[in-house]
Motif scaffolding. Structure first.
Motif, PDB file in Angstrom:
ATOM      1  N   VAL A 188       1.163  -1.173   0.189  1.00 21.53           N
ATOM      2  CA  VAL A 188      -0.215  -0.148  -0.415  1.00 21.53           C
ATOM      3  C   VAL A 188       0.503   1.055   0.215  1.00 21.53           C
ATOM      4  O   VAL A 188       1.895   1.537   1.031  1.00 21.53           O
ATOM      5  N   GLU A 189       0.638   1.877  -1.096  1.00 19.86           N
ATOM      6  CA  GLU A 189       1.387   3.458  -0.741  1.00 19.86           C
ATOM      7  C   GLU A 189       0.307   4.714  -1.492  1.00 19.86           C
ATOM      8  O   GLU A 189      -0.790   4.547  -1.503  1.00 19.86           O
ATOM      9  N   ARG A 190       0.575   5.839  -0.888  1.00 15.69           N
ATOM     10  CA  ARG A 190       0.439   7.456  -0.702  1.00 15.69           C
ATOM     11  C   ARG A 190       0.005   7.541  -2.213  1.00 15.69           C
ATOM     12  O   ARG A 190       1.425   7.322  -2.846  1.00 15.69           O
TER      13      ARG A 190
ATOM     14  N   GLY B 217      -1.188  11.092  -4.145  1.00 14.92           N
ATOM     15  CA  GLY B 217      -2.193  12.023  -4.508  1.00 14.92           C
ATOM     16  C   GLY B 217      -2.349  12.043  -2.938  1.00 14.92           C
ATOM     17  O   GLY B 217      -2.245  11.982  -1.697  1.00 14.92           O
ATOM     18  N   GLU B 218      -4.259  12.480  -2.862  1.00 10.19           N
ATOM     19  CA  GLU B 218      -4.570  12.463  -1.797  1.00 10.19           C
ATOM     20  C   GLU B 218      -4.912  10.771  -1.201  1.00 10.19           C
ATOM     21  O   GLU B 218      -6.181  11.126  -0.034  1.00 10.19           O
ATOM     22  N   GLY B 219      -5.103   9.999  -1.713  1.00  8.39           N
ATOM     23  CA  GLY B 219      -5.234   8.284  -1.184  1.00  8.39           C
ATOM     24  C   GLY B 219      -4.456   7.469  -1.328  1.00  8.39           C
ATOM     25  O   GLY B 219      -3.725   7.900  -1.712  1.00  8.39           O
ATOM     26  N   HIS B 220      -4.739   6.306  -1.488  1.00  6.63           N
ATOM     27  CA  HIS B 220      -3.731   5.256  -1.362  1.00  6.63           C
ATOM     28  C   HIS B 220      -4.111   4.425  -2.189  1.00  6.63           C
ATOM     29  O   HIS B 220      -5.310   4.172  -3.108  1.00  6.63           O
ATOM     30  N   VAL B 221      -2.589   3.446  -2.777  1.00  5.57           N
ATOM     31  CA  VAL B 221      -3.037   2.687  -3.875  1.00  5.57           C
ATOM     32  C   VAL B 221      -2.813   0.867  -3.148  1.00  5.57           C
ATOM     33  O   VAL B 221      -1.628   1.236  -2.455  1.00  5.57           O
ATOM     34  N   ALA B 222      -3.458  -0.319  -3.716  1.00  3.09           N
ATOM     35  CA  ALA B 222      -2.899  -1.224  -2.760  1.00  3.09           C
ATOM     36  C   ALA B 222      -2.672  -1.863  -3.917  1.00  3.09           C
ATOM     37  O   ALA B 222      -3.388  -1.608  -4.837  1.00  3.09           O
ATOM     38  N   LEU B 223      -2.114  -3.357  -3.679  1.00  2.93           N
ATOM     39  CA  LEU B 223      -0.919  -3.321  -5.293  1.00  2.93           C
ATOM     40  C   LEU B 223      -0.924  -5.037  -4.447  1.00  2.93           C
ATOM     41  O   LEU B 223      -0.416  -5.239  -3.152  1.00  2.93           O
ATOM     42  N   CYS B 224      -1.443  -6.557  -5.421  1.00  2.00           N
ATOM     43  CA  CYS B 224      -0.534  -7.342  -4.930  1.00  2.00           C
ATOM     44  C   CYS B 224      -0.080  -8.239  -6.309  1.00  2.00           C
ATOM     45  O   CYS B 224      -0.842  -8.514  -7.018  1.00  2.00           O
ATOM     46  N   PRO B 225       1.510  -8.256  -5.811  1.00  4.49           N
ATOM     47  CA  PRO B 225       2.505  -8.113  -7.407  1.00  4.49           C
ATOM     48  C   PRO B 225       2.643  -9.840  -7.683  1.00  4.49           C
ATOM     49  O   PRO B 225       2.470  -9.961  -8.568  1.00  4.49           O
TER      50      PRO B 225
ATOM     51  N   VAL C 119      -5.373   4.053   3.803  1.00  6.53           N
ATOM     52  CA  VAL C 119      -4.524   2.656   4.062  1.00  6.53           C
ATOM     53  C   VAL C 119      -6.184   1.855   4.047  1.00  6.53           C
ATOM     54  O   VAL C 119      -5.591   0.660   3.275  1.00  6.53           O
ATOM     55  N   ALA C 120      -6.042   1.727   5.123  1.00  2.00           N
ATOM     56  CA  ALA C 120      -7.407   0.619   5.748  1.00  2.00           C
ATOM     57  C   ALA C 120      -8.756   0.854   4.574  1.00  2.00           C
ATOM     58  O   ALA C 120      -9.129  -0.738   4.094  1.00  2.00           O
ATOM     59  N   GLU C 121      -9.454   1.273   4.158  1.00  2.00           N
ATOM     60  CA  GLU C 121     -10.219   1.289   2.772  1.00  2.00           C
ATOM     61  C   GLU C 121      -9.650   0.450   1.970  1.00  2.00           C
ATOM     62  O   GLU C 121      -9.775   0.028   0.945  1.00  2.00           O
ATOM     63  N   ALA C 122      -8.208   1.319   1.020  1.00  2.00           N
ATOM     64  CA  ALA C 122      -7.030   0.575  -0.225  1.00  2.00           C
ATOM     65  C   ALA C 122      -7.204  -0.978   0.397  1.00  2.00           C
ATOM     66  O   ALA C 122      -7.158  -1.583  -0.234  1.00  2.00           O
ATOM     67  N   ARG C 123      -6.702  -1.356   1.190  1.00  3.62           N
ATOM     68  CA  ARG C 123      -6.337  -2.810   1.882  1.00  3.62           C
ATOM     69  C   ARG C 123      -8.188  -3.638   1.585  1.00  3.62           C
ATOM     70  O   ARG C 123      -7.845  -4.617   1.264  1.00  3.62           O
ATOM     71  N   THR C 124      -9.232  -2.535   1.917  1.00  2.00           N
ATOM     72  CA  THR C 124     -10.183  -3.935   2.355  1.00  2.00           C
ATOM     73  C   THR C 124     -10.165  -3.969   0.644  1.00  2.00           C
ATOM     74  O   THR C 124     -11.394  -4.507   0.401  1.00  2.00           O
TER      75      THR C 124
END
Length: 47
Positions: free
Chosen positions: A9-11, A13-21, A32-37
């Motif tokens: 999970v990375e910041r 801009g105003e939000g967060h991006v979550a990636l599963c490589p 962070v919690a919303e991006a992970r969910t």
């Protein structure tokens, strides 16, 4: 059957991006919690 994958999970801009490589699935959220969910939901849909 439980499967474990990486969540990065990375910041962004105003939000967060979550990636599963391992499976090249990504999602985003305001926190962070919303991006992970959201990523967890996307991974379940992938499988």
């Amino acid at each position: 059957m439980a499967r474990y994958v990486t969540a990065i999970v990375e910041r962004d801009g105003e939000g967060h991006v979550a990636l599963c490589p391992e499976i090249d699935v990504a999602s985003h959220g305001e926190s962070v919690a919303e991006a992970r969910t959201n990523l967890a939901e996307a991974v379940v849909l992938f499988f």
